[in-house]
Scaffold this motif. Sequence first.
Motif, mmCIF file in Angstrom:
data_model
loop_
_atom_site.group_PDB
_atom_site.id
_atom_site.type_symbol
_atom_site.label_atom_id
_atom_site.label_comp_id
_atom_site.label_asym_id
_atom_site.label_seq_id
_atom_site.Cartn_x
_atom_site.Cartn_y
_atom_site.Cartn_z
ATOM 1 N N LEU A 1 55.838 47.716 48.598
ATOM 2 C CA LEU A 1 56.261 47.917 47.209
ATOM 3 C C LEU A 1 56.301 46.598 46.438
ATOM 4 N N ALA A 2 56.830 45.541 47.055
ATOM 5 C CA ALA A 2 56.879 44.247 46.370
ATOM 6 C C ALA A 2 55.483 43.708 46.109
ATOM 7 N N ARG A 3 54.601 43.880 47.071
ATOM 8 C CA ARG A 3 53.224 43.416 46.886
ATOM 9 C C ARG A 3 52.515 44.202 45.790
ATOM 10 N N LEU A 4 52.702 45.522 45.772
ATOM 11 C CA LEU A 4 52.088 46.337 44.732
ATOM 12 C C LEU A 4 52.627 45.987 43.351
ATOM 13 N N ALA A 5 53.937 45.702 43.271
ATOM 14 C CA ALA A 5 54.536 45.343 41.981
ATOM 15 C C ALA A 5 53.871 44.090 41.412
ATOM 16 N N PHE A 6 53.690 43.082 42.244
ATOM 17 C CA PHE A 6 53.055 41.852 41.767
ATOM 18 C C PHE A 6 51.605 42.100 41.376
ATOM 19 N N ASP A 7 50.871 42.834 42.212
ATOM 20 C CA ASP A 7 49.458 43.079 41.913
ATOM 21 C C ASP A 7 49.282 43.896 40.638
ATOM 22 N N LEU A 8 50.155 44.879 40.420
ATOM 23 C CA LEU A 8 50.073 45.671 39.188
ATOM 24 C C LEU A 8 50.280 44.801 37.960
ATOM 25 N N ALA A 9 51.315 43.959 38.009
ATOM 26 C CA ALA A 9 51.570 43.073 36.871
ATOM 27 C C ALA A 9 50.421 42.087 36.679
ATOM 28 N N LEU A 10 49.859 41.599 37.779
ATOM 29 C CA LEU A 10 48.768 40.626 37.687
ATOM 30 C C LEU A 10 47.536 41.238 37.043
ATOM 31 N N TRP A 11 47.115 42.411 37.527
ATOM 32 C CA TRP A 11 45.872 42.988 37.043
ATOM 33 C C TRP A 11 46.040 43.758 35.745
ATOM 34 N N SER A 12 47.276 43.990 35.309
ATOM 35 C CA SER A 12 47.475 44.582 33.986
ATOM 36 C C SER A 12 47.417 43.528 32.889
ATOM 37 N N GLU A 13 47.303 42.256 33.290
ATOM 38 C CA GLU A 13 47.188 41.131 32.347
ATOM 39 C C GLU A 13 48.382 41.066 31.408
ATOM 40 N N GLY A 14 49.571 41.284 31.980
ATOM 41 C CA GLY A 14 50.805 41.142 31.214
ATOM 42 C C GLY A 14 51.226 42.353 30.420
ATOM 43 N N ARG A 15 50.429 43.416 30.425
ATOM 44 C CA ARG A 15 50.807 44.606 29.645
ATOM 45 C C ARG A 15 51.887 45.431 30.337
ATOM 46 N N LEU A 16 52.005 45.286 31.641
ATOM 47 C CA LEU A 16 52.997 46.036 32.407
ATOM 48 C C LEU A 16 54.105 45.084 32.831
#
Length: 616
Positions: free
Chosen positions: A386-401
């Motif tokens: 979950l922690a890894r997915l949270a970081f990856d989501l924020a990273l690849w959303s380019e700050g929108r999430l």
Amino acid sequence: MFVERGNPPGETTSQERRDTQQAGHRILGHVVRCDGSRAVLSAFAADDEAGDAAERWTVGRMISINLGSTRTVGLVYGVGKPDHAWRPGELNPIEVEVELVGEVQDSAAPGGKPVFDRGITRYPHVGAHAHRIRARDLEAVYDLAGRRGITIGHLSQDEQIAANIAIEDTLSRHFAVVGTTGVGKSTAVSLLMRKAIAACPDLRILILDPHNEFAASLPQHAVRIDSSTLDLPFWMFRLEEFAEVLFRGRETIPEEIDLLRDLIPLAKQMYRSGSAGSYTRRGADTLTADTPVPYRIADLLKQIDERIGLLDGKAERPVLRSLRVRIEQAAADPRYRFMFNSHLIEDTIHQTIGNIFRVPHDGRPVTCFEMAGLPSEVVNAVCSVLARLAFDLALWSEGRLKLLVMCEEAHRYMPADSRLGFAPTREALARIAKEGRKYGCFLGIVTQRPGELDPTILSQCSTVFAMRLANEQDKAIIRSAISDSSASTLSFLSSMGQREAIAFGEGVATTMRLKFEKLDKSLLPGQNKGNNPTADASGREVDLAAIVNRLRNGSAQQTLSPETSLVFADPADAASQPGDPDYRRPSSLLRRPVTEEAEQRYGLKPTTFGMRPHNG
């Protein structure tokens, strides 16, 4: 505690002016010694019991040293009599030790508000007048200087002055709430999350909740995921995380890990190609054991069986057989249904991530991940995912999430001893702490033992709410982690009351002792868990049969209210258990007729699992 409200805004009288009825020896002192951070005042005290206690020199008083257009602000941390002798009926000379906090300057505009600065440009001279701080200067000390703030309570020294924090700086630079058991940490965290959601509607919050208590405190904002409603496919686990599950938290065997590293990519390729025959691709689309691509346990076992049957593989046959047994046991364990459910072999990554991280949030941006019902040996692996997915989501959303990961009992995942805990979990959370603010992934730390928490992680939290702490090691960790704290400020930590905290760091204007707002009793964390031993239990008998059934099924089934249910967490039919074909939700993709248990568990039906999703 000690302020004066007699002067209207813009008054030009001298700062040390007092009411003629007030006793001057009680409220006025003079500087007799000063260095770069502290000063000593000379004052007098008497034993007149009829006097106002607020006019006496006591520890915790905020004082002001008048220097004309500027006033040096200090905090009293020690009061004493040099000769240690008290003379009743006389004026007794005393020494007041003060920590210098900053300075207040009068505004250049007529009638303007005073301005506070943490730095000190002009130090007090010997003989300078000192007195309790005026209300207008105290407001200037805690003013956020134009930053958007939220009110979380009031100052301990003056209930009429709101305690404000800069919400953007508090979230983006990470924060921590520390304090011993029973001081109100969970209540403070619940209040902070409510205020953060109101101030930042686009914020998503994931709470790693080991005690299953936060969902009840956020009924309008939160959804609940527990052991019976979690869908986290095994193929989303990296190799280290998957091995943690297979080995049940024990030390791994390198030979078996090497085999998994070779065989999992082959199983993934078999799923992708949709046929029994497979080959390893080379190039940009090469699959690895960490690539989040679905595969079937049946294909992985098939690869192991083929290796066992090879004539030149006699030496590794015992290792292969041991690995096969581990995989079969994990897939058959009813406690691991959240990983090995039959429908989880489909490529459901979008739905899984969307439900866990609330995309879209549909008015409920908080996910309470309740871990009390999860097997202890898989908690670390799940938290790592979950922690890894949270970081990856924020990273690849380019700050929108924007994502906030709240870690309750954080010392479990990030212990000070690097030999303890689960290394991937520590690394995933440390990555959020070190790099998350650049991409919109924030970290909130909650712990009762900061001494057992990795100091590197705590040092990344730029705002700390320190509640009552009695352990000297814990106080020493806080003192070393916060750059602008001092021994005099932290000396109050062992004597603070309920809901009271000392706030340090970037989220506040200066070090602030505050008292959090009081929440309604129905919104307190854990209020619905029946943890009140004095509550009336009449009419409620202990259902021993239901308890034993839960123990045997390996999960703590709960009926969720509509307010806290998820799309995939609707109350389950009593006749259908997790893993059964009709469990939870109907779907043309996930509901295929299954006749044999092995086919359901391992996904052997080519028309059901392993084919690409199709319309129909």
